[in-house]
Design a protein around this motif. Structure first.
Motif, mmCIF file in Angstrom:
data_model
loop_
_atom_site.group_PDB
_atom_site.id
_atom_site.type_symbol
_atom_site.label_atom_id
_atom_site.label_comp_id
_atom_site.label_asym_id
_atom_site.label_seq_id
_atom_site.Cartn_x
_atom_site.Cartn_y
_atom_site.Cartn_z
ATOM 1 N N VAL A 163 -7.947 -18.118 3.470
ATOM 2 C CA VAL A 163 -8.366 -16.412 3.608
ATOM 3 C C VAL A 163 -9.092 -15.774 2.298
ATOM 4 N N GLY A 164 -10.346 -15.076 2.294
ATOM 5 C CA GLY A 164 -10.723 -14.389 1.429
ATOM 6 C C GLY A 164 -12.159 -14.232 1.377
ATOM 7 N N GLY A 165 -13.107 -13.352 0.752
ATOM 8 C CA GLY A 165 -15.082 -13.464 0.649
ATOM 9 C C GLY A 165 -14.607 -12.708 -0.575
ATOM 10 N N GLY A 166 -14.180 -13.318 -1.533
ATOM 11 C CA GLY A 166 -13.656 -13.077 -3.249
ATOM 12 C C GLY A 166 -14.330 -14.171 -3.529
ATOM 13 N N ASP A 167 -14.414 -14.214 -5.069
ATOM 14 C CA ASP A 167 -14.490 -15.086 -6.073
ATOM 15 C C ASP A 167 -13.703 -16.185 -6.201
ATOM 16 N N SER A 168 -12.337 -15.527 -5.879
ATOM 17 C CA SER A 168 -11.067 -16.375 -5.936
ATOM 18 C C SER A 168 -11.304 -17.139 -5.107
ATOM 19 N N ALA A 169 -11.956 -17.165 -3.490
ATOM 20 C CA ALA A 169 -11.750 -17.779 -2.573
ATOM 21 C C ALA A 169 -12.687 -18.964 -2.120
ATOM 22 N N PHE A 170 -13.547 -17.747 -3.154
ATOM 23 C CA PHE A 170 -15.218 -19.335 -2.845
ATOM 24 C C PHE A 170 -14.863 -20.255 -3.826
ATOM 25 N N ASP A 171 -14.275 -20.009 -5.329
ATOM 26 C CA ASP A 171 -14.354 -21.330 -6.512
ATOM 27 C C ASP A 171 -13.764 -21.779 -5.495
ATOM 28 N N TRP A 172 -11.652 -21.698 -5.302
ATOM 29 C CA TRP A 172 -10.726 -22.724 -4.875
ATOM 30 C C TRP A 172 -11.687 -23.947 -3.352
ATOM 31 N N ALA A 173 -12.441 -23.542 -2.583
ATOM 32 C CA ALA A 173 -13.693 -23.460 -1.437
ATOM 33 C C ALA A 173 -14.093 -24.675 -1.610
ATOM 34 N N HIS A 174 -14.981 -24.308 -3.007
ATOM 35 C CA HIS A 174 -15.791 -25.266 -3.286
ATOM 36 C C HIS A 174 -15.232 -26.561 -4.314
ATOM 37 N N HIS A 175 -13.657 -25.999 -5.377
ATOM 38 C CA HIS A 175 -13.213 -27.081 -5.521
ATOM 39 C C HIS A 175 -12.237 -28.031 -4.591
ATOM 40 N N LEU A 176 -11.825 -27.802 -4.058
ATOM 41 C CA LEU A 176 -10.798 -28.733 -3.004
ATOM 42 C C LEU A 176 -11.965 -29.017 -1.640
ATOM 43 N N GLU A 177 -12.965 -28.844 -1.733
ATOM 44 C CA GLU A 177 -13.856 -29.650 -0.622
ATOM 45 C C GLU A 177 -13.902 -31.267 -0.541
ATOM 46 N N PRO A 178 -14.072 -31.536 -2.213
ATOM 47 C CA PRO A 178 -14.246 -32.828 -2.502
ATOM 48 C C PRO A 178 -13.401 -33.980 -2.732
ATOM 49 N N ILE A 179 -11.727 -32.592 -1.825
ATOM 50 C CA ILE A 179 -10.815 -33.217 -2.377
ATOM 51 C C ILE A 179 -9.488 -33.230 -0.943
ATOM 52 N N ARG A 243 -6.997 -23.690 14.522
ATOM 53 C CA ARG A 243 -7.353 -24.953 13.507
ATOM 54 C C ARG A 243 -6.505 -26.010 12.791
ATOM 55 N N PRO A 244 -6.014 -26.854 12.729
ATOM 56 C CA PRO A 244 -5.171 -27.512 11.622
ATOM 57 C C PRO A 244 -5.175 -27.430 11.138
ATOM 58 N N ALA A 245 -3.607 -26.587 9.758
ATOM 59 C CA ALA A 245 -3.633 -26.534 8.677
ATOM 60 C C ALA A 245 -2.217 -26.815 8.472
ATOM 61 N N GLN A 246 -2.427 -28.351 7.465
ATOM 62 C CA GLN A 246 -1.012 -28.105 6.423
ATOM 63 C C GLN A 246 -0.802 -26.959 5.074
ATOM 64 N N ALA A 247 -2.343 -26.002 4.987
ATOM 65 C CA ALA A 247 -2.043 -25.613 3.509
ATOM 66 C C ALA A 247 -2.647 -24.574 4.181
ATOM 67 N N VAL A 248 -2.668 -23.268 3.647
ATOM 68 C CA VAL A 248 -2.718 -21.729 3.211
ATOM 69 C C VAL A 248 -3.344 -21.251 2.211
ATOM 70 N N VAL A 249 -4.356 -20.502 1.478
ATOM 71 C CA VAL A 249 -4.555 -19.921 0.902
ATOM 72 C C VAL A 249 -4.409 -18.423 0.494
ATOM 73 N N ALA A 250 -4.062 -18.208 0.870
ATOM 74 C CA ALA A 250 -3.967 -16.371 0.690
ATOM 75 C C ALA A 250 -5.040 -14.954 -0.164
ATOM 76 N N ALA A 251 -6.545 -15.733 -0.530
ATOM 77 C CA ALA A 251 -7.375 -15.054 -1.714
ATOM 78 C C ALA A 251 -7.419 -13.605 -1.409
ATOM 79 N N LEU A 252 -6.169 -13.288 -1.342
ATOM 80 C CA LEU A 252 -7.019 -11.552 -0.944
ATOM 81 C C LEU A 252 -6.626 -10.457 -1.727
#
Length: 335
Positions: A163-179, A243-252
């Protein structure tokens, strides 16, 4: 890494450095290069500041000489360099009081330790910080909801909602996508604050980006709140979506607090310390460097902090020893 000092009642040094992030670590090294005795103070229990606490796996792309360097690796190099100065490490402690006089200054730490120094350099980043809460997830914190991603492996094969639209949210989305099994990025607006290049990378990946949306509820597999996290309900433009979710990251983002620094008489502007071109604050013998500083044209990058650290130390060196020169010569000229 040397064991931090414990139980000390008084520490004497030439330069006290408050903040052990990248800028503080480089300032420590540079003070040692100038032959100054250093006490390094930080409220966190480890060296490395925000990078160690929040972004150790993040790829950093804007440090000179490194096309890409993992946060952990950058900190490791800075720590190795800083320890050449043999600093007195006072970690897990907060500087609460500052008193200045004609010959120096005294810092009092929250454990009662006194630090007597000839100069002070504040490199405390944004000060103490706390994450902005995600209201719908308050009861789930530590049970599937986190605010930082210090390691990617725990998210392997999970459905992750960020959850978020800043650098942290997108960085973590980018790195977690292949995992992760799936990654969904949720933002309340359709415009983002993140770096354009990272946004493009995430858009080109399998990450599902949901905008004009907010998290409205989190539930376990039975639709309750006592079991393991299983799904997230979103309100997308007012329409419910699960949406299915076993983990939520609040990057606010974070709520920054300068803490006791605000009581020291330092001139501030929007929670930053105002400095001149020599990195001097309005208080005698007190300098600052890194993200905590403010001056016309300020750019908050790690690379800028390194230069400010060298400027602060070189000018502090003249305060410690008036016969010294601001410019010490190039390190490559040494034996």
């Amino acid at each position: 890494m040397p064991t931090p000092v414990s139980g000390a009642s008084q520490v004497d040094c030439d330069v006290a450095i408050v903040g052990a992030g990248p800028t503080g670590l480089f300032a420590t090294y540079y003070a040692g290069f100038r032959g100054l005795r250093v006490a390094l103070i930080d409220s966190l229990p480890e060296l490395g500041g925000q990078i160690t606490a929040m972004y150790p796996e993040k790829a950093i792309l804007d440090v000179a000489g490194f096309p890409s360097v993992k946060g952990r690796d950058l900190v490791d190099g800075l720590v190795e360099q800083a320890l050449v100065a043999k600093p007195e490490q006072l970690l897990g402690r907060t500087a609460t009081e500052l008193a200045t006089d004609d010959e120096g200054l005294t810092l009092t730490l929250d454990d009662g330790t006194g630090v007597r120094a000839k100069t002070l350099i504040v490199t405390a980043g944004i000060g103490k910080f706390s994450p902005r809460p995600l209201p719908a997830a308050e009861s789930w914190v530590g049970r599937g909801v986190e605010f930082f991603v210090p390691s990617f492996e725990p998210y392997r094969d999970l459905d992750v909602v960020i959850v978020g639209g800043g650098d942290s949210a997108f960085d973590w989305a980018h790195h977690l996508e292949p995992i992760a099994r799936s990654v969904t990025l949720v933002h309340r607006r359709d415009a983002f604050r993140a770096h354009e290049r990272t946004v493009e990378q995430v858009r080109a990946s399998s990450v599902s980006i949901v905008t004009k949306a907010e998290v409205s509820a989190l539930r376990d597999a039975a639709g309750g709140t006592t079991g393991p996290l299983a799904e997230v309900e979103l309100s997308v433009d007012g329409v419910p979506e699960v949406r299915p979710a076993q983990a939520v990251v609040a990057a606010l983002g974070f709520i920054a607090d300068l803490g006791p620094l605000q009581q020291w008489g330092l001139e501030t502007h929007r929670r930053h310390l105002v400095v001149d071109p020599s990195m001097r604050t309005n208080l005698p013998r007190v300098f600052a460097a890194g993200d905590i500083t403010e001056y016309p044209g300020k750019v908050r990058l790690i690379a800028v902090g390194f230069g400010e650290a060298a400027t602060a130390v070189n000018n502090a060196a003249v305060v410690v020893d008036p016969s010294a020169h601001v410019f010490p010569g190039h390190s490559s000229e040494g034996s």
